[in-house]
Design an enzyme around this catalytic site. Structure first.
Site, PDB file in Angstrom:
ATOM      1  N   SER A  16       1.026  -1.346  -0.337  1.00 50.46           N
ATOM      2  CA  SER A  16      -0.040  -0.241   0.318  1.00 50.46           C
ATOM      3  C   SER A  16       1.034   0.947   0.355  1.00 50.46           C
ATOM      4  CB  SER A  16      -0.858  -0.047   1.593  1.00 50.46           C
ATOM      5  OG  SER A  16      -0.134  -0.356   2.477  1.00 50.46           O
ATOM      6  N   GLU A  18       1.386   5.232   0.912  1.00 50.41           N
ATOM      7  CA  GLU A  18       0.657   6.878   1.693  1.00 50.41           C
ATOM      8  C   GLU A  18       0.870   8.046   0.866  1.00 50.41           C
ATOM      9  OE1 GLU A  18       0.912   7.009   6.173  1.00 50.41           O
ATOM     10  OE2 GLU A  18       2.170   9.141   5.807  1.00 50.41           O
ATOM     11  N   ALA A  52      -1.680  18.545  10.298  1.00 52.88           N
ATOM     12  CA  ALA A  52      -1.661  18.742  11.297  1.00 52.88           C
ATOM     13  C   ALA A  52      -2.835  19.734  11.652  1.00 52.88           C
ATOM     14  CB  ALA A  52      -0.148  19.722  12.249  1.00 52.88           C
ATOM     15  N   ASP A 110      -0.989  15.696  17.047  1.00 49.53           N
ATOM     16  CA  ASP A 110      -0.237  16.128  17.906  1.00 49.53           C
ATOM     17  C   ASP A 110      -0.799  16.787  18.646  1.00 49.53           C
ATOM     18  OD1 ASP A 110       2.297  14.775  15.221  1.00 49.53           O
ATOM     19  OD2 ASP A 110       1.768  17.023  14.568  1.00 49.53           O
ATOM     20  N   GLN A 179       5.304   3.264  12.003  1.00 51.60           N
ATOM     21  CA  GLN A 179       6.001   4.615  11.607  1.00 51.60           C
ATOM     22  C   GLN A 179       7.244   3.683  11.236  1.00 51.60           C
ATOM     23  OE1 GLN A 179       7.132   7.507  10.811  1.00 51.60           O
ATOM     24  NE2 GLN A 179       5.873   8.612  12.927  1.00 51.60           N
ATOM     25  N   PHE A 219      12.928  13.891   9.967  1.00 56.80           N
ATOM     26  CA  PHE A 219      12.035  12.931   9.599  1.00 56.80           C
ATOM     27  C   PHE A 219      12.454  11.857  11.010  1.00 56.80           C
ATOM     28  CE2 PHE A 219      10.210  12.934   5.831  1.00 56.80           C
ATOM     29  CZ  PHE A 219       9.468  14.190   6.090  1.00 56.80           C
ATOM     30  N   HIS A 269       3.787  -0.448   3.967  1.00 60.26           N
ATOM     31  CA  HIS A 269       2.813   0.004   3.205  1.00 60.26           C
ATOM     32  C   HIS A 269       4.640   1.572   2.973  1.00 60.26           C
ATOM     33  CE1 HIS A 269      -0.882   3.061   3.688  1.00 60.26           C
ATOM     34  NE2 HIS A 269      -0.119   3.958   4.291  1.00 60.26           N
TER      35      HIS A 269
END
Length: 298
Positions: A16, A18, A52, A110, A179, A219, A269
């Site tokens: 998949s 994102e 966000a 967040d 993550q 990141f 993913h």
């Protein structure tokens, strides 16, 4: 078959992608080209982030519906709850239900920078959002939740983080997406601990190919992600050459994904950052290696 939890029952591993809603006309043009390119690999589903504080709420909604209805791809909408009321969340979920969008990535989001508790409104944690969706919509939505192989930055220990993760699953999360990570050993340790602590839903590995030196520094620091020594040396060696960095990054990601597949991963993913090149090359190579086993586009 539109529900990701059903896809996971019948396909292993899933693949998949994102994406995030583009902010400019040029970014939108590039995004559509990337989507067209990656669509050829027939992903099992795609997800669209929320921004966000729900800053891309309308764009996320429009994009998820467009991709599922026009591009005929199973789509999942990210949804963050911090700072949102039940009425706001309910209105959005009703819109998704009308459009037959059946997959939601339920996230806390967040915290406000000033951490003003009055801003969080009706939901403080992801598990509360998941519970509420299950209560209001029964099983209409297939619900995904986030997990952290190297623990959430706010958690004191990995064990504590997995205890909270189990709360998400017990509240109704059907599957988990990690993550980003680059050290498979840390993922396997996390997965083993999660299984021993009673988490038995599918765990999908989140993979982000390194395409930019400065970006990956940002990141990995933000999510406290460990870079293995061999990868760190490669990144430092080729940080001034975009072409060479991309080449070694793709090679590393292919090896990382091969190892995950060989160790019974439920799915992979790809965090594409709205770019197709690296992800396309990685998944195309995996297709060649596992052609007999992977249900990919010929």
């Amino acid at each position: 078959m539109h529900k990701i939890k059903d896809i996971l029952l019948n396909t292993k591993p899933t693949f998949s992608f994102e994406f995030f809603p583009p902010k400019t006309e040029e970014a939108e043009r590039k995004f559509k080209l990337s989507l067209l390119d990656l669509k050829r690999l027939k992903p099992d589903f795609v997800s669209i982030t929320y921004g966000a504080g729900g800053s891309t709420k309308e764009k996320t909604e429009a994009l998820v519906i467009e991709i599922q209805n026009q591009d005929l791809l199973v789509s999942m909408a990210h949804l963050t709850c911090i700072g949102s009321s039940k009425e706001e969340i309910g209105f959005l979920l009703n819109q998704y239900k009308k459009a037959n969008i059946q997959n939601i990535m339920a996230l806390r989001g967040d915290l406000p920078k000033n951490k003003d508790i009055h801003l969080v409104n009706d939901f403080r944690y992801a598990y509360e959002l998941i519970q509420w969706i299950k209560l209001q919509y029964n099983d209409f939505f297939s619900i995904g939740a986030a997990c952290y192989p190297e623990k959430h930055p706010e958690a004191k220990t990995l064990k504590e983080d997995i205890e909270y993760l189990k709360l998400k699953v017990d509240s109704g999360a059907d599957f988990l997406i990690t993550q980003l990570f680059y050290d498979n050993d840390k993922f396997y340790l996390f997965r083993d601990m999660a299984r021993k602590m009673g988490i038995h839903v599918p765990i999908i590995a989140g993979i982000m190919p390194i395409t930019n030196y400065q970006q990956i520094q940002k990141f990995t620091q933000m999510v406290q992600c460990h870079i293995p020594k061999n990868l760190e040396k490669l990144i430092e060696k080729y940080k001034d050459s975009q072409e060479d960095l991309l080449k070694v990054s793709i090679e590393y990601s292919i090896q990382q994904c091969e190892d995950l597949i060989n160790n019974d991963i439920d799915g992979i993913h790809f965090y594409t950052l709205n770019q197709s090149n690296a992800t396309y090359l990685i998944l195309s190579e995996l297709k060649k290696i596992y052609q007999k086993n992977l249900n990919l586009y010929e």
